[in-house]
Every structure is written in C-alpha cells, then in structure tokens.
Design an enzyme around this catalytic site. Structure first.
Site, PDB file in Angstrom:
ATOM      1  N   CYS A 146       0.863  -1.170   0.000  1.00 52.70           N
ATOM      2  CA  CYS A 146       0.000   0.000   0.000  1.00 52.70           C
ATOM      3  C   CYS A 146       0.901   1.221   0.000  1.00 52.70           C
ATOM      4  CB  CYS A 146      -0.852   0.058   1.260  1.00 52.70           C
ATOM      5  SG  CYS A 146      -1.961  -1.344   1.446  1.00 52.70           S
ATOM      6  N   GLY A 169      -1.510   1.075  -4.915  1.00 54.82           N
ATOM      7  CA  GLY A 169      -2.786   0.463  -4.574  1.00 54.82           C
ATOM      8  C   GLY A 169      -3.936   1.194  -5.223  1.00 54.82           C
ATOM      9  N   ASN A 221       1.450   0.359   5.849  1.00 56.12           N
ATOM     10  CA  ASN A 221       1.736  -0.416   4.654  1.00 56.12           C
ATOM     11  C   ASN A 221       2.401  -1.712   5.111  1.00 56.12           C
ATOM     12  OD1 ASN A 221       4.424  -0.198   2.230  1.00 56.12           O
ATOM     13  ND2 ASN A 221       2.593  -1.438   2.173  1.00 56.12           N
ATOM     14  N   GLY A 222       1.861  -2.837   4.685  1.00 59.75           N
ATOM     15  CA  GLY A 222       2.446  -4.112   5.067  1.00 59.75           C
ATOM     16  C   GLY A 222       1.372  -5.152   5.283  1.00 59.75           C
ATOM     17  N   TYR A 280       9.554  -4.613  -9.200  1.00 62.27           N
ATOM     18  CA  TYR A 280       8.285  -4.260  -9.825  1.00 62.27           C
ATOM     19  C   TYR A 280       7.554  -3.084  -9.176  1.00 62.27           C
ATOM     20  CZ  TYR A 280       3.399  -4.367 -11.008  1.00 62.27           C
ATOM     21  OH  TYR A 280       2.155  -3.984 -11.404  1.00 62.27           O
ATOM     22  N   ASP A 337      10.351  -9.231 -19.255  1.00 59.42           N
ATOM     23  CA  ASP A 337       9.399  -8.750 -18.248  1.00 59.42           C
ATOM     24  C   ASP A 337      10.080  -8.763 -16.882  1.00 59.42           C
ATOM     25  OD1 ASP A 337       7.109  -7.725 -17.157  1.00 59.42           O
ATOM     26  OD2 ASP A 337       5.813  -9.408 -17.674  1.00 59.42           O
ATOM     27  N   ASP A 338       9.431  -8.104 -15.912  1.00 54.68           N
ATOM     28  CA  ASP A 338      10.040  -8.069 -14.576  1.00 54.68           C
ATOM     29  C   ASP A 338       9.909  -9.404 -13.870  1.00 54.68           C
ATOM     30  OD1 ASP A 338       7.447  -7.704 -12.687  1.00 54.68           O
ATOM     31  OD2 ASP A 338       7.233  -6.519 -14.497  1.00 54.68           O
TER      32      ASP A 338
HETATM   33  P1  5GP Z   1       1.304 -13.083 -14.241  1.00 57.13           P
HETATM   34  O1  5GP Z   1       0.371 -12.887 -15.339  1.00 57.13           O
HETATM   35  O2  5GP Z   1       2.488 -13.926 -14.563  1.00 57.13           O
HETATM   36  O3  5GP Z   1       0.580 -13.537 -12.998  1.00 57.13           O
HETATM   37  O4  5GP Z   1       1.837 -11.662 -13.801  1.00 57.13           O
HETATM   38  C1  5GP Z   1       3.094 -11.192 -14.125  1.00 57.13           C
HETATM   39  C2  5GP Z   1       2.976  -9.768 -14.502  1.00 57.13           C
HETATM   40  O5  5GP Z   1       2.315  -9.072 -13.451  1.00 57.13           O
HETATM   41  C3  5GP Z   1       4.288  -9.081 -14.739  1.00 57.13           C
HETATM   42  O6  5GP Z   1       4.194  -8.432 -15.991  1.00 57.13           O
HETATM   43  C4  5GP Z   1       4.377  -8.035 -13.645  1.00 57.13           C
HETATM   44  O7  5GP Z   1       4.855  -6.817 -14.185  1.00 57.13           O
HETATM   45  C5  5GP Z   1       2.971  -7.860 -13.184  1.00 57.13           C
HETATM   46  N1  5GP Z   1       2.782  -7.546 -11.774  1.00 57.13           N
HETATM   47  C6  5GP Z   1       1.953  -6.599 -11.345  1.00 57.13           C
HETATM   48  N2  5GP Z   1       1.912  -6.531 -10.018  1.00 57.13           N
HETATM   49  C7  5GP Z   1       2.700  -7.438  -9.557  1.00 57.13           C
HETATM   50  C8  5GP Z   1       3.040  -7.820  -8.250  1.00 57.13           C
HETATM   51  O8  5GP Z   1       2.616  -7.289  -7.243  1.00 57.13           O
HETATM   52  N3  5GP Z   1       3.893  -8.826  -8.188  1.00 57.13           N
HETATM   53  C9  5GP Z   1       4.369  -9.431  -9.303  1.00 57.13           C
HETATM   54  N4  5GP Z   1       5.208 -10.393  -9.158  1.00 57.13           N
HETATM   55  N5  5GP Z   1       4.070  -9.078 -10.530  1.00 57.13           N
HETATM   56  C10 5GP Z   1       3.250  -8.102 -10.672  1.00 57.13           C
HETATM   57 MG    MG Z   2       4.233  -6.082 -16.101  1.00 53.07          MG
END
Ligand code: 5GP
Ligand code: MG
Ligand code: SF4
Length: 490
Positions: free
Chosen positions: A2, A28, A100-101, A255, A361-362
């Site tokens: 958050c 959030g 936040n947490g 991320y 992707d991240d």
């Molecule tokens: P997936 O579709 O594999 O569940 O989600 C991965 C994608 O969600 C990545 O493109 C990442 O940028 C995005 N993403 C958004 N919010 C979060 C988060 O809180 N944690 C993670 N790991 N990925 C997130």
């Molecule tokens: Mg993404």
C-alpha cells in the site's frame, strides 16, 4: 503493498495531501483515504482510484494542518470501505493511523485483544490492531505527560506483539505525529523536513517520489526497527528500538515502486538497469539467435534497454499499453486479471513479423500475462519467441503484503524453466538467478547484507513463519479471492 503518507504542516494541508496521494496511486488502486485534523478528525475514504473518491465537497471538508493518507492494495480484508484506511480510535487518546504491510498474526491479535482487554477489532484492517496494541501500552500512562520515551516504549511493545511487515504513520491528537518501520524494515518509509519557511514542515511517505514532489529536500529513510516522533512543538525525536538485521523487500525494486524513487538509498530505476545487466550476461552465454528485444511495458523497459545495449541487438517498443487500464496484478481475483491483460496490451505486428524476439518482463507470477503476450506476438507472425524475466522464479507466498499468497498461484512451483516455457507457449524461458538478482539491487547500497526474497527462496526473514501458518494464510487467501471474485463480478 500500500502507500502511506503523513504530513505535519503549518497551513491547510489538503492540497498537498491530494498531490501526495496521487504519487502513490501505483501502490494500490483498491481504495484510498485521507484524514485531516484541526481539533477533530475529518475523514474521507472510498473504494477505487483517488480521482474517483475525492471531489470538491469532501475536499472542502478535510480541514487542518495535519493529514494521514493511504492507498490500498488488498491483502487482509475483504475490500470493503470499512476496511479502508486511515483509521481512528478515540480511547485512551484520539489517535489515527495508516500502515503499509501485512500482519501475519492479525487473527491471534484480534482474539487476544478481545479476551484480555475486551477490545473489539471491528474491521479486517491491520492498522486497527496496531493502533489497539499501541494504545494498550499508552493506557498505563494516561495520568502522565505523554513523553517521547513513553511513546517509543509503546512502539517497543508493538514490536513485541505484532508480527509481519508494517510501516506505520500515527497521529496522536494534539500530541504529535509518530512513524515507525517494522524491526526488519521490510516495507519502505521515508521522512522529509522542509525548512524553507520560518516554521518547518514534516512528512512521511512510502516512497521518496512523494517527498520530492512536495518539495522536500532533506529526505531520509527511517531505519528498520526505529521510530520518529514529532512533538507538538515540532521537535523531532528519533529512536532505534530494535536491532534486527535489515531485510527490505526486493520486489519493491523489481516491480512495485516507481522508478524515480529512492528506497533504502537505492534508486529503483538504476536497480532495474543493473538487473538487466546481470541478465544480459546470462543470455549472452546461451547464444540465442535474437533479432529484436522488446520490453513488457512499463516496468521492464529499463532492463530491456540495458540487455539490448549489452547484446548489441535492436531494441523496439513492440507492445503498446493502454494507459487508462490499471495495473493488472492489482485487480483482485484471477478472472478480472486475465480479462484486463488482453485489453491492456497490443502488439505492433511489424516489429515482430518473421523475427526471433526476446520479450523481457520483470517477473512471471501466474503466467497469465506472459501467456497472452506470447499468443498475441505469435499471431503477428513472429518466428521464435524467447521470454526473459529479470527476477528469479517466484514460488512461495508473500506473507508481507503482496497479493500472491498461495503456492498454487505460481506457474514456477514444481516446474522447470522448460516446463514453464511449454505452459506459456514460449520457445525458451530465461530467468535471473537469485544471487544475481540480489547483487544487482545491492549494488547501490552494500550496507544491506541481504534482502527479503522469500517469494523466491522460501526463506522468511522474520523467522516466525511455520508451515502451518503458511497453509492457514493460503486457506484464508483462497477463501477471500473466491469471495472477491463473487462480489466484483456482480
Ligand atoms: P502473471 O500474469 O504472470 O501472474 O503476472 C506477471 C505480470 O504481473 C508481470 O508483468 C508483472 O509486471 C505484473 N505484476 C503486477 N503486479 C505485480 C506484483 O505485485 N507482483 C508481481 N510479481 N508481478 C506483478
Ligand atoms: Mg508487467
Ligand atoms: Fe517482498 Fe517477496 Fe519478501 Fe514479499 S516475500 S516482502 S514480495 S521479497
């Protein structure tokens, strides 16, 4: 995760608070709230985006020089407005707060508070429990002057009782503003002082970007396990209360946080460039015939540019994002998540057609995003599609505030990269190694010996996480996500 803000100003504070809360919208989108104080508390909170919750009417009513604000990403709680923050209680002091947490012993605390102190935690919101525990200690000193020592001892009491992650901002009516970070400093929290005017003003925020935007120059992180109290005479008191090792959440850099933020003296953007650098070295060794490198916007851009530079391969922005759709991951419930990915991204066919592409992707969490991206890129006529994640495989629930809390949710649980590639339709999947991931983020601050990376390794830094507890959290999580799906699909 958050966003939390506390501002201690000398003039009407609502305009600044509104600006501030907008800078934390990315943390959030589920609900938001602002509380102000001018001899009494004024509060407006609601579900949805900041711009939809606040209007001229409620802004006009939020009077005072002091404010606490919050943007919520749902963790514990059923997503109702009653569970939105900030919260205030009236006894033994008028006291308001936001955090936040995620508390890992919320339900035990709730039960204990009722059985031992006859206090009812009315909401499913962590901060109500934190405020109740905090005031349990203060109650003993009601007849005395509320000194910084008493306040810091109350924080020590919170540390003893409350488990999990929490960065908290509290205002005690007419006494002062207090902020503290959990003993391991899992969640970020920064403090700024503005001395431009005769009277100094102060602010706390989850990310440095908020303090930047408000014009604060003197900005620093709260130390883990430490508290800052600004008393009614604007004197700043600071105390290190717990000496646990610092274990900030690595996911903030991967991320969650804004690239322009500095958290724990680490710039988020630069850490993503470093993550790209490390991953490029790994990809180089595999020797793939890549024609073009494309990021999944927005978080992966910094890393993908660096990978392309190091590999000397063309970088192209082949996926276009519709900015008017919120962060997919933040959508509670898998059905909503899956649907919104498809409206959110669209490929530019010319970038991909007849090419071998590396998509960066991240992270890969459930695999929904990568699967749909790969499908849309295949449809453009791409040849080989390689998919790289600049974080390691996610396999374990986060119990500290990120909405990925059951092992069943992760595509990487019990699967090799080859099996994952198969499941998402890629020709190859390349992950960052855990060690490289940590070293990339540590690069800017070697004082941090280790980060929380429990969602990758299964090692929880607070050390108090049993198998039983994880199972319990997973059960609650599954129940809640079903419940959320039902209510949101109506
Ligand atoms: P997936 O579709 O594999 O569940 O989600 C991965 C994608 O969600 C990545 O493109 C990442 O940028 C995005 N993403 C958004 N919010 C979060 C988060 O809180 N944690 C993670 N790991 N990925 C997130
Ligand atoms: Mg993404
Ligand atoms: Fe961050 Fe992962 Fe640790 Fe959760 S488990 S606090 S997301 S590093």
């Amino acid at each position: 995760m958050c966003g939390v803000i506390g501002i201690y100003d000398y003039e009407e504070v609502i305009a600044k608070t509104y600006t501030a809360i907008l800078t934390l919208q990315h943390r959030g989108q589920d609900s938001a709230g602002i509380l102000t104080y001018n001899g009494r508390f004024h509060l407006k909170k609601g579900n949805g985006l900041v711009r939809d919750i606040f209007d001229h009417r409620n802004i006009a009513r939020l009077k005072g020089h002091i404010s606490i604000a919050h943007t919520r990403y749902p963790t514990v709680g059923e997503g109702s407005v009653e569970d939105a923050q900030p919260f205030w209680i009236n006894y033994p002091y008028g006291i308001a707060g936001a955090h936040n947490g995620n508390l890992t012993n919320f339900f035990e605390l709730k039960q204990e508070l009722f059985e031992k102190s006859h206090k009812i935690i009315n909401s499913n919101c962590d901060v109500e429990a934190i405020l109740s525990i905090f005031t349990e200690h203060l109650e003993k000193f009601r007849s005395k002057e509320l000194t910084p020592d008493i306040i810091f001892n109350a924080v020590r009491y919170v540390y003893r009782k409350v488990k999990g992650s929490y960065s908290v901002v509290i205002y005690i009516a007419d006494k002062g503003m207090l902020a503290f970070r959990d003993p391991f400093g899992l969640r970020p929290l920064l403090f700024g002082i503005n001395r431009d005017k005769l009277i100094p003003s102060f602010a706390f925020a989850s990310e440095s970007v908020t303090l930047d935007v408000l014009g604060f120059k003197d900005i620093k992180d709260l130390k883990p396990g430490s508290a800052i109290f600004i008393d009614k005479n604007r004197k700043v008191h600071e105390k290190k209360i717990s000496n646990k090792p610092h274990r900030p959440c690595i996911f903030e850099y991967i991320y969650f946080a804004r690239p322009d933020s500095y958290l724990n003296k680490i710039n988020v953007y630069k850490s993503r460039v470093e993550l790209g650098k490390k991953l490029a070295k790994k990809i180089k060794k595999i020797k793939l015939p890549i024609d073009v490198i494309v990021p999944v916007p927005d978080s992966a851009r910094a890393a993908a540019i660096e990978i392309a530079r190091i590999l000397n391969i063309k970088y192209r922005e082949g996926l276009v994002k519709n900015r008017y759709i919120g962060r997919t991951f933040i959508m509670p419930g898998d059905t909503l998540r899956k649907e919104s990915i498809n409206y959110k991204l669209n490929p530019i066919a010319d970038v991909f057609k007849n090419k071998n592409v590396l998509i960066v992707d991240d992270s890969i969490v459930r695999g929904n995003t990568s699967r749909s991206i790969i499908q849309m890129v295949r449809d453009t006529g791409a040849k080989k599609i390689y998919f790289a994640s600049y974080s390691a495989p996610l396999k374990n629930p986060c119990i500290y505030g990120i909405d990925m809390q059951t092992r069943g949710e992760f595509i990487a649980t019990n699967s090799t990269p080859e099996q994952i590639a198969n499941k998402i339709g890629a020709d190859k999947v390349i992950y960052q190694d855990v060690k490289d991931m940590q070293e990339a983020v540590r690069e800017q601050n070697k004082e941090i010996k280790s980060f929380c990376k429990a969602c990758f390794t299964g090692i929880y830094p607070t050390g108090d996480v049993s198998k039983h507890m994880l199972e319990q959290i997973e059960e609650e999580r599954e129940y809640m996500s079903k419940h959320l799906n039902l209510t949101l699909n109506k």
